[in-house]
Structure formats: structure tokens, C-alpha cells
Design a protein around this motif. Structure first.
Motif, mmCIF file in Angstrom:
data_model
loop_
_atom_site.group_PDB
_atom_site.id
_atom_site.type_symbol
_atom_site.label_atom_id
_atom_site.label_comp_id
_atom_site.label_asym_id
_atom_site.label_seq_id
_atom_site.Cartn_x
_atom_site.Cartn_y
_atom_site.Cartn_z
ATOM 1 N N ASP A 24 -4.619 -0.493 3.667
ATOM 2 C CA ASP A 24 -5.126 -0.277 2.307
ATOM 3 C C ASP A 24 -4.958 -1.504 1.417
ATOM 4 N N ALA A 25 -4.149 -2.456 1.844
ATOM 5 C CA ALA A 25 -3.796 -3.592 0.978
ATOM 6 C C ALA A 25 -5.010 -4.351 0.441
ATOM 7 N N PRO A 26 -6.016 -4.674 1.247
ATOM 8 C CA PRO A 26 -7.155 -5.403 0.670
ATOM 9 C C PRO A 26 -7.856 -4.622 -0.446
ATOM 10 N N GLU A 27 -8.052 -3.319 -0.259
ATOM 11 C CA GLU A 27 -8.726 -2.514 -1.284
ATOM 12 C C GLU A 27 -7.838 -2.336 -2.518
ATOM 13 N N VAL A 28 -6.531 -2.155 -2.310
ATOM 14 C CA VAL A 28 -5.604 -2.078 -3.443
ATOM 15 C C VAL A 28 -5.685 -3.366 -4.253
ATOM 16 N N ALA A 53 0.049 -6.266 -2.962
ATOM 17 C CA ALA A 53 -0.232 -4.932 -2.412
ATOM 18 C C ALA A 53 0.656 -4.654 -1.204
ATOM 19 N N LEU A 54 0.773 -5.624 -0.304
ATOM 20 C CA LEU A 54 1.606 -5.435 0.890
ATOM 21 C C LEU A 54 3.066 -5.212 0.524
ATOM 22 N N SER A 55 3.574 -5.981 -0.423
ATOM 23 C CA SER A 55 4.973 -5.815 -0.860
ATOM 24 C C SER A 55 5.204 -4.434 -1.456
ATOM 25 N N TRP A 56 4.270 -3.988 -2.271
ATOM 26 C CA TRP A 56 4.372 -2.679 -2.915
ATOM 27 C C TRP A 56 4.320 -1.569 -1.869
#
Length: 182
Positions: A24-28, A53-56
Motif C-alpha cells: 500500500d505504500a506507493p498509494e499511501v 509510508a513504509l515507516s508508518w
């Protein structure tokens, strides 16, 4: 609302609330790399990168398992399209939690925030047995307050010039709801 504990998912009429994944990271990043989202949220940075996004997302599973914070992707039940995010803190000693959410700007005005918030309130009261839920918004973002009102939450007060953001002080408006079964 249908809650599936094993999958940590909730289903509503139109939505599937599910755990975020790294995929989901790219869309986030696309949804959150938006000044309108940044200016109306307390903790979303700008610019918002894939690394943000990845960290979150990397914090979610442990927070959920340790009953600190529950966070879900707000997605379309049929297509899987990601619309935003919603979370609920767990302040167990006080039997309460704070609801926080964001919806990608392209999806504003479709009722996704309201539908997801209603599901989270049901989760908080039915599954977690909270006594109370609450939420806050910047006074400059009244649409967020409308979501709270539509979900049955009540105005509790305004903290004047409570947050300093973008070179100005912002009022924070609080809404809350007591579990009707308590």
C-alpha cells in the motif's frame, strides 16, 4: 459492521477496513503527498514519500498486537481501491480511545470517512468495550467535524490556539461519545 478478529478486518456496506501492507505504500504516498491533507492533520508530514509510508505501516502490526493503536486502510469492498486511513488509540486505563482519520482528497464528499468512523465506533464499543471515544479536528477543517456529527458524536469544546502549524496557531475542536450501553 462485521468484524473479523482473525483477519483484523471490518466490513461495512461499501467498505473493507483492513490492515495496511507494504504494497500500500506507493498509494499511501500519493494520497498523503497532498498539501490539503497535510494542513488538516496533526502528524502527516509534507512532502510525504514512500519511505514515510513504509515507516508508518511498519509500526501497525506491533501496535495492534500490543493493544496500543489500531489502524486500518479504508478500501472499497469490491474494487480494493484505497481511500484513506482510520485509527483508534487504546487508552485502556481510562476505557477510551481517540479516533483519527484521513481520506484522499480525490475521494472527499463520498461519505467514506463517515462510514469508516461509524464502523470504528462500533468496534470500540462492541469489541473493545470502551466507555468513550473522542476525536479532534482543526477548526479550519469543518468537514471533519461534520463526519463526527453524522456519527453521533457531540461537541465538547474548543482549545483556542492549541497547535502551531504553518506559521499560525490553530484552534482544536473536540467531539466525543459515551458508550450508550455503559
Amino acid at each position: 459492521m462485521i468484524y473479523r478478529a482473525a483477519e483484523k478486518t471490518m466490513e461495512t456496506e461499501r467498505l473493507l477496513l483492513r490492515p495496511f501492507t507494504e504494497a500500500d505504500a506507493p498509494e499511501v504516498s500519493v494520497l498523503c503527498n497532498n498539501y490539503a491533507i497535510y494542513k488538516s492533520t496533526l502528524n502527516v508530514p509534507y512532502p510525504y514519500t514512500i519511505d514515510c509510508a513504509l515507516s508508518w505501516i511498519a509500526t501497525h502490526q506491533q501496535n495492534f498486537e500490543e493493544n496500543r493503536l489500531y489502524e486500518w486502510a479504508i478500501t472499497d469492498k469490491l474494487s480494493g481501491q484505497l481511500y484513506g486511513a482510520i485509527g483508534l488509540s487504546n487508552q485502556q486505563p481510562h476505557q477510551r480511545g481517540e479516533i483519527a482519520y484521513w481520506i484522499g482528497e480525490h475521494y472527499w464528499g463520498n461519505g467514506y470517512g463517515t462510514e469508516a468512523t461509524q464502523a470504528i465506533i462500533a468496534f470500540a464499543f462492541q469489541e473493545k468495550k470502551y466507555h468513550r471515544v473522542y476525536a479532534q479536528y482543526f477548526q479550519s477543517n469543518p468537514a471533519s467535524g461534520k463526519i463526527m456529527e453524522k456519527c453521533g458524536m457531540h461537541y465538547e469544546g474548543t482549545l483556542k490556539q492549541h497547535v502551531y502549524k504553518n506559521g499560525a496557531f490553530e484552534d482544536i475542536v473536540y467531539y466525543g461519545l459515551i458508550n450508550p450501553n455503559h
